[in-house]
Design an enzyme around this catalytic site. Sequence first.
Site, PDB file in Angstrom:
ATOM      1  N   ASP A  39     -30.092  80.512 -11.837  1.00 32.14           N
ATOM      2  CA  ASP A  39     -28.770  80.621 -12.442  1.00 32.14           C
ATOM      3  C   ASP A  39     -28.027  81.859 -11.952  1.00 32.14           C
ATOM      4  OD1 ASP A  39     -26.863  79.773 -14.600  1.00 32.14           O
ATOM      5  OD2 ASP A  39     -27.322  81.767 -15.382  1.00 32.14           O
TER       6      ASP A  39
ATOM      7  N   GLU B 246     -27.635  78.553  -7.908  1.00 34.89           N
ATOM      8  CA  GLU B 246     -26.233  78.358  -8.250  1.00 34.89           C
ATOM      9  C   GLU B 246     -25.431  79.568  -7.785  1.00 34.89           C
ATOM     10  OE1 GLU B 246     -23.380  78.178 -12.170  1.00 34.89           O
ATOM     11  OE2 GLU B 246     -25.020  79.577 -11.968  1.00 34.89           O
TER      12      GLU B 246
END
Length: 494
Positions: A234, A264
């Site tokens: 993340d 990400e």
Amino acid sequence: MPQRTLLQAFHWYTPGDGYLWKDIEDKAASWAEMGITDVWLPPIYKGAGGGYSVGYDVYDLFDLGEFDQKGGVATKYGDRAALERAVHALEAKGLGVIYDVVFNHKMGADETERVKVHRVNPDNREEIDPETFEATVHTRFTFPGRQGKHSKFIWDAKCFSGIDHIEDPDEDGVFKLVNDYDDGWNVEVDAEFGNFDYLMGSDIEFRNKAVYEELKYWGRWLLGELPSAGFRLDAVKHIPAWFFRDWIGHMRETAGKDLFVVAEYWLPDLEALGRYLDLVDRQLMLFDVALHYNFHDASKGGPDYDLRQVFDGTLVAAMPEHAVTLVANHDTQPLQSLEAPVEPWFKPLAYALILLREQGVPCVFLPDLYGARYTDKGGDGEDHDIDMPAIDCLPRLIEARQRFGNGPQTDLFDDANSIAFIRHGTAEAPGCVVVLTNAGETAKPVDLGPEMAGVAFRDFLGHRGDEVVLDEAGCASFPVNGGSVSVWVRADAA
Ligand code: CA
């Protein structure tokens, strides 16, 4: 070997009260049968919002729904026993489990501390006011409900680089904590706002060696506790690249296998993504943000969008071996922070363009398989009722990837409103002819060569009921309905 096909098995509005782990356990068999190979779970650990937390407000990485913290034992998705049943059900069906790793920040500290901070210009984080002052900050994480089980590590202000809220004096903003490492932020992060180390919450200080070791320990611990095929990382543009450059290698060494890792880095900028890939020694894949935005634009543009440009500027075109392609995720769905939904009419086309191509690892979004309804506040402060319909042909497209997404690829991107591509198949497995249009019903002339003369084709998606038979030269026109996609496969293979 089936072709890698990810499923993001949650969305922002996934029901709570332990629904998800049970649902995953129940659906594992059907996903394997459909052609899914790997399942990306939401954060499995306790968030500051306890049973209401989607999980990105991470409080305790070691509480997988096992301890009475933040208002209860279970996470939103269920307790640890239910999680274990879910991941073992996936493993039993041969599905890989991909864990969401939220390392940028922590939230929901147990205690406050009195520390020195600098004010920072939120629009240019390199502008750190040289003056320091004392303030009370929420930075001490003692995990009283866990009592040192699994890890005795206590987080305090030395473990963080910045924070957005101080007390006495009470202020909100961006504040740099005075610590032992540097006057500045972590480097090897995204350059937006001068330095994008700080995103939210208590921002983790990776230069603290004890923190670095604890995050490595957590990864080793997880690999020892649960079956693992890889990680989704993340918010990596806010985390120094050097950290994951080390961490991924350490995890692969610990696991003794080639874990799948996708990060990400939410920016449709190929230069920035290329730079990041270099910094992490190209050990991971990234979500293809630019392709997602192209799908969004195409779905809004209708017949005004030039379909020949759908892969322009995308990661899958420039660096295909590093691209995870997607149509939607929990941040882009309606009412979420990066809202840029792809309109339902275009989703079958978009999924055909990620699932049946030679390049990229596709990621399917759960609500597109089953639909989702929810209500939330929009940017206008009003409640909105959202109905995301299930994409009826999506299971067939996933199946088509495994059965017909084979062999070399030829693109017929010769018309602004209709494009096609051919998968030529291999000696062992058949290919397909994929035709799409964003305008009215049309047909695409396709030449498959004289060795294919007389072969009959059917639309595997069933959008077209007719049969196409190649002439003696191996040529035929392959039709497609208006605003639709057809996947033509040999009738004797369908
Ligand atoms: Ca950070």
